[in-house]
Design an enzyme around this catalytic site. Structure first.
Site, PDB file in Angstrom:
ATOM      1  N   GLU A 122     -36.704  16.274   1.843  1.00  0.00           N
ATOM      2  CA  GLU A 122     -36.490  16.916   0.541  1.00  0.00           C
ATOM      3  C   GLU A 122     -37.119  18.286   0.671  1.00  0.00           C
ATOM      4  O   GLU A 122     -38.343  18.411   0.703  1.00  0.00           O
ATOM      5  CB  GLU A 122     -37.123  16.046  -0.554  1.00  0.00           C
ATOM      6  CG  GLU A 122     -36.632  16.376  -1.928  1.00  0.00           C
ATOM      7  CD  GLU A 122     -37.590  17.282  -2.676  1.00  0.00           C
ATOM      8  OE1 GLU A 122     -37.346  18.519  -2.660  1.00  0.00           O
ATOM      9  OE2 GLU A 122     -38.556  16.763  -3.254  1.00  0.00           O
ATOM     10  N   LYS A 130     -49.578  10.938   4.776  1.00  0.00           N
ATOM     11  CA  LYS A 130     -50.300  12.173   5.118  1.00  0.00           C
ATOM     12  C   LYS A 130     -50.084  13.149   3.951  1.00  0.00           C
ATOM     13  O   LYS A 130     -49.062  13.811   3.853  1.00  0.00           O
ATOM     14  CB  LYS A 130     -49.747  12.740   6.434  1.00  0.00           C
ATOM     15  CG  LYS A 130     -49.980  14.242   6.661  1.00  0.00           C
ATOM     16  CD  LYS A 130     -51.449  14.606   6.811  1.00  0.00           C
ATOM     17  CE  LYS A 130     -51.626  16.106   7.044  1.00  0.00           C
ATOM     18  NZ  LYS A 130     -51.579  16.914   5.786  1.00  0.00           N
ATOM     19  N   PRO A 131     -51.056  13.196   3.027  1.00  0.00           N
ATOM     20  CA  PRO A 131     -50.910  14.117   1.894  1.00  0.00           C
ATOM     21  C   PRO A 131     -51.264  15.542   2.304  1.00  0.00           C
ATOM     22  O   PRO A 131     -51.899  15.751   3.341  1.00  0.00           O
ATOM     23  CB  PRO A 131     -51.938  13.581   0.888  1.00  0.00           C
ATOM     24  CG  PRO A 131     -52.995  12.952   1.738  1.00  0.00           C
ATOM     25  CD  PRO A 131     -52.324  12.446   2.983  1.00  0.00           C
ATOM     26  N   CYS A 143     -39.889  22.287  -6.727  1.00  0.00           N
ATOM     27  CA  CYS A 143     -38.690  22.562  -5.908  1.00  0.00           C
ATOM     28  C   CYS A 143     -37.443  22.707  -6.766  1.00  0.00           C
ATOM     29  O   CYS A 143     -36.495  23.373  -6.369  1.00  0.00           O
ATOM     30  CB  CYS A 143     -38.455  21.445  -4.906  1.00  0.00           C
ATOM     31  SG  CYS A 143     -39.839  21.180  -3.826  1.00  0.00           S
ATOM     32  N   GLU A 167     -37.070  31.535  -2.951  1.00  0.00           N
ATOM     33  CA  GLU A 167     -37.776  30.688  -3.908  1.00  0.00           C
ATOM     34  C   GLU A 167     -39.114  31.367  -4.257  1.00  0.00           C
ATOM     35  O   GLU A 167     -39.915  31.660  -3.367  1.00  0.00           O
ATOM     36  CB  GLU A 167     -38.026  29.334  -3.224  1.00  0.00           C
ATOM     37  CG  GLU A 167     -38.454  28.234  -4.139  1.00  0.00           C
ATOM     38  CD  GLU A 167     -38.561  26.885  -3.401  1.00  0.00           C
ATOM     39  OE1 GLU A 167     -38.724  26.880  -2.164  1.00  0.00           O
ATOM     40  OE2 GLU A 167     -38.502  25.861  -4.084  1.00  0.00           O
ATOM     41  N   GLY A 194     -41.186  19.115   1.460  1.00  0.00           N
ATOM     42  CA  GLY A 194     -41.871  20.381   1.749  1.00  0.00           C
ATOM     43  C   GLY A 194     -40.857  21.477   1.999  1.00  0.00           C
ATOM     44  O   GLY A 194     -39.711  21.396   1.541  1.00  0.00           O
ATOM     45  N   SER A 195     -41.274  22.467   2.746  1.00  0.00           N
ATOM     46  CA  SER A 195     -40.401  23.636   2.911  1.00  0.00           C
ATOM     47  C   SER A 195     -39.273  23.374   3.903  1.00  0.00           C
ATOM     48  O   SER A 195     -39.386  22.525   4.791  1.00  0.00           O
ATOM     49  CB  SER A 195     -41.230  24.820   3.406  1.00  0.00           C
ATOM     50  OG  SER A 195     -41.627  24.596   4.741  1.00  0.00           O
TER      51      SER A 195
HETATM   52  C1  SIN Z   1     -40.389  18.517  -6.378  1.00  0.00           C
HETATM   53  O1  SIN Z   1     -40.804  19.621  -6.675  1.00  0.00           O
HETATM   54  O2  SIN Z   1     -39.946  18.315  -5.256  1.00  0.00           O
HETATM   55  C2  SIN Z   1     -40.425  17.336  -7.305  1.00  0.00           C
HETATM   56  C3  SIN Z   1     -39.841  17.557  -8.613  1.00  0.00           C
HETATM   57  C4  SIN Z   1     -39.378  16.300  -9.306  1.00  0.00           C
HETATM   58  O3  SIN Z   1     -39.441  15.206  -8.749  1.00  0.00           O
HETATM   59  O4  SIN Z   1     -38.928  16.414 -10.439  1.00  0.00           O
END
Ligand code: SIN
Length: 481
Positions: free
Chosen positions: A252, A177-178, A286, A384, A230-231
């Site tokens: 993650e 699911k993108p 992230c 963030e 995601g968040s």
């Molecule tokens: C991410 O923003 O979660 C991925 C960054 C990465 O894999 O280097």
């Protein structure tokens, strides 16, 4: 590119492209606001269909040998490389990433498939010394079952392959699911899976309403595992929703990465490292450095050299080969960045360069920005930003750097610039972050573990650890008498 401009794309379930009868969701280019394509607005019914297909396909896919599954993944890896340019162009059009970065992401995405095509052959069980002469104790390894992968817009290829690579190698089947902001890269990836010959139902793609799709996934006990990037906010909802069926979770989540430049740093190297970390994907990563702590002895020199380097970064439509900073994903993203800068300035920080949105061709751009003399009271040091803003705070000692760096519920990535091995080691040992770049602003790779401590997530993707999340241990005690 004609395909990208074509109006409507489809979902892929059980080997069929479907979704024409559904209403559709627009995908727009954030560099100019133009429509790039539409995808079906799928929901509960389509998700259920995908789960049915993945569940059925699991019975045979999980019985293949690791070598057979590896063969499919190797074909997919080859196809990703052969289609690198088309994938990169799609990615840039749908979410604005500068084209060279998009090419880099496709190579990065392919590297996960290659890595896990091999790792699948190394899922070893165990024989454990027995306490009784008439027993043999063994640990067998089994795939976890049907997996749902929910991925974000900022890395539309790599976040999918970092999940599908280990899932498929381990013997799981998958429903992808993108994000609705950038689903077209996933559609192309799905086309390549079809070309690679994966049997029907092994890989499925569902687009549409996140809440309806996630709701259907959570309700169905045939889906044994959710893997999500995601968040933190959404991650916490998934934790709660998965509790009823004790679904396996890999998360993650958000980051708020500190980057520390100590007095003994090579300042030129630090400038290069911060540019690489902070401005990758216009700061929408992230693991982007989100707050920069520079020790007093090199503060002025660092700010000056860094601001000079930032001024050289060209902003614009990512299809232009010379552009380094593309648009933000949408107006809400831009508003957040603007607010962080305004709040810092109102509380006494100084903008050294940038600081304003750029109005250009209907796109949502923000000038790459350096702010100095920030402090912890400012929102930019607490949340963030997810944009091209580098706030710099002066610090006196390495102890202060460690204390400030750890003062956050997040623990994804951190960066340290120091030429002194003892000092660098001492600092890093005290940092509560899952990933650390020491004199390195770009630590990601397929063969290393990626993931966060604290509220930045659960589990690790990539590396040899990345496949563990898709395997169950089954202890078998064999009586021999
Ligand atoms: C991410 O923003 O979660 C991925 C960054 C990465 O894999 O280097």
């Amino acid at each position: 590119m004609d395909k990208v401009k074509a109006k409507h794309y489809a979902m892929h379930i059980n080997g069929e492209w479907i979704g024409d009868a559904l209403d559709s969701l627009n995908v727009t280019n954030p560099a100019n606001g133009q429509l790039v394509g539409t995808v079906p607005n799928g929901g509960e019914a389509e998700t259920k269909q995908a789960i049915n297909a993945a569940h059925k396909a699991y019975q045979s896919w999980s019985q293949l040998t690791a070598y057979e599954r590896s063969g499919y993944l190797k074909r997919l890896h080859q196809l990703l490389l052969e289609n690198k340019e088309e994938l990169a162009q799609i990615m840039t059009l749908e979410m604005g990433k500068p084209i060279n970065e998009s090419r880099g992401e496709v190579a990065y995405a392919a590297s996960f498939i290659e890595w896990f095509a091999e790792e699948g052959k190394r899922i070893y069980g165990e024989t454990i010394p027995s306490h009784a002469s008439g027993k043999r104790l063994q640990v067998w390894k089994k795939p976890v079952g049907v997996v749902a992968a929910i991925t974000p817009w900022n890395f539309p290829a790599a976040m999918l392959t970092r999940k599908m690579g280990p899932a498929l190698a381990a013997g799981c089947t998958i429903i992808m699911k993108p994000s609705g902001e950038s689903p077209l890269t996933a559609v192309k990836l799905m086309e390549l899976c079809e070309e690679a010959g994966f049997p029907n139902g092994v890989v499925n793609l569902v687009t549409g309403s996140s809440s309806k799709i996630a709701g259907a996934i959570m309700k169905d006990d045939r889906v044994r595992k959710i893997t999500f990037t995601g968040s933190t906010e959404v991650g916490k909802i998934l934790i709660r929703q998965s509790a009823d069926q004790v679904k396996r979770l890999s998360l993650e989540l958000g980051g708020h990465a500190p980057l520390i430049v100590l007095d003994d740093a090579n300042v030129d190297l630090a400038v290069k490292g911060v540019i690489a970390s902070k401005f990758r994907n216009a700061g929408q990563t992230c693991i982007c450095a989100n707050r920069i702590y520079v020790q007093a002895g090199v503060y002025d020199q660092f700010v000056e050299k860094f601001a000079e380097a930032v001024k050289q970064l060209k902003v614009g439509d990512g299809t232009d080969e010379s552009v380094a900073i593309g648009p933000l994903i949408n107006q809400a993203g831009l508003d957040k960045v603007k607010y962080h800068v305004q709040d810092a300035v109102a509380k006494g920080a100084t903008v050294v360069t940038g600081g304003e949105p750029i109005t250009q061709d209907g796109g949502v751009f923000f000038a790459p920005t350096v702010i100095k003399d920030v402090d912890q009271s400012m929102v930019v040091m607490q949340e963030e930003t997810f944009g091209p803003v580098a706030p710099i705070q002066k610090i006196a000692t390495e102890d202060e750097a460690v204390k400030l760096a750890n003062e956050t519920p997040y623990g994804l990535a951190a960066y340290v610039f120091s030429e002194n091995v003892a000092k660098g080691t001492r600092v890093i040992e005290q940092l509560d972050f899952g990933i650390v770049g020491w004199n390195d602003g770009a630590p990601s790779a397929a063969q290393v573990p990626f993931g966060g401590m604290k509220e930045s997530g659960i589990g690790r993707e990539g590396g040899h650890e990345g496949i563990d999340a898709f395997i169950e241990s089954q202890y078998v005690s064999i009586g021999m008498e």
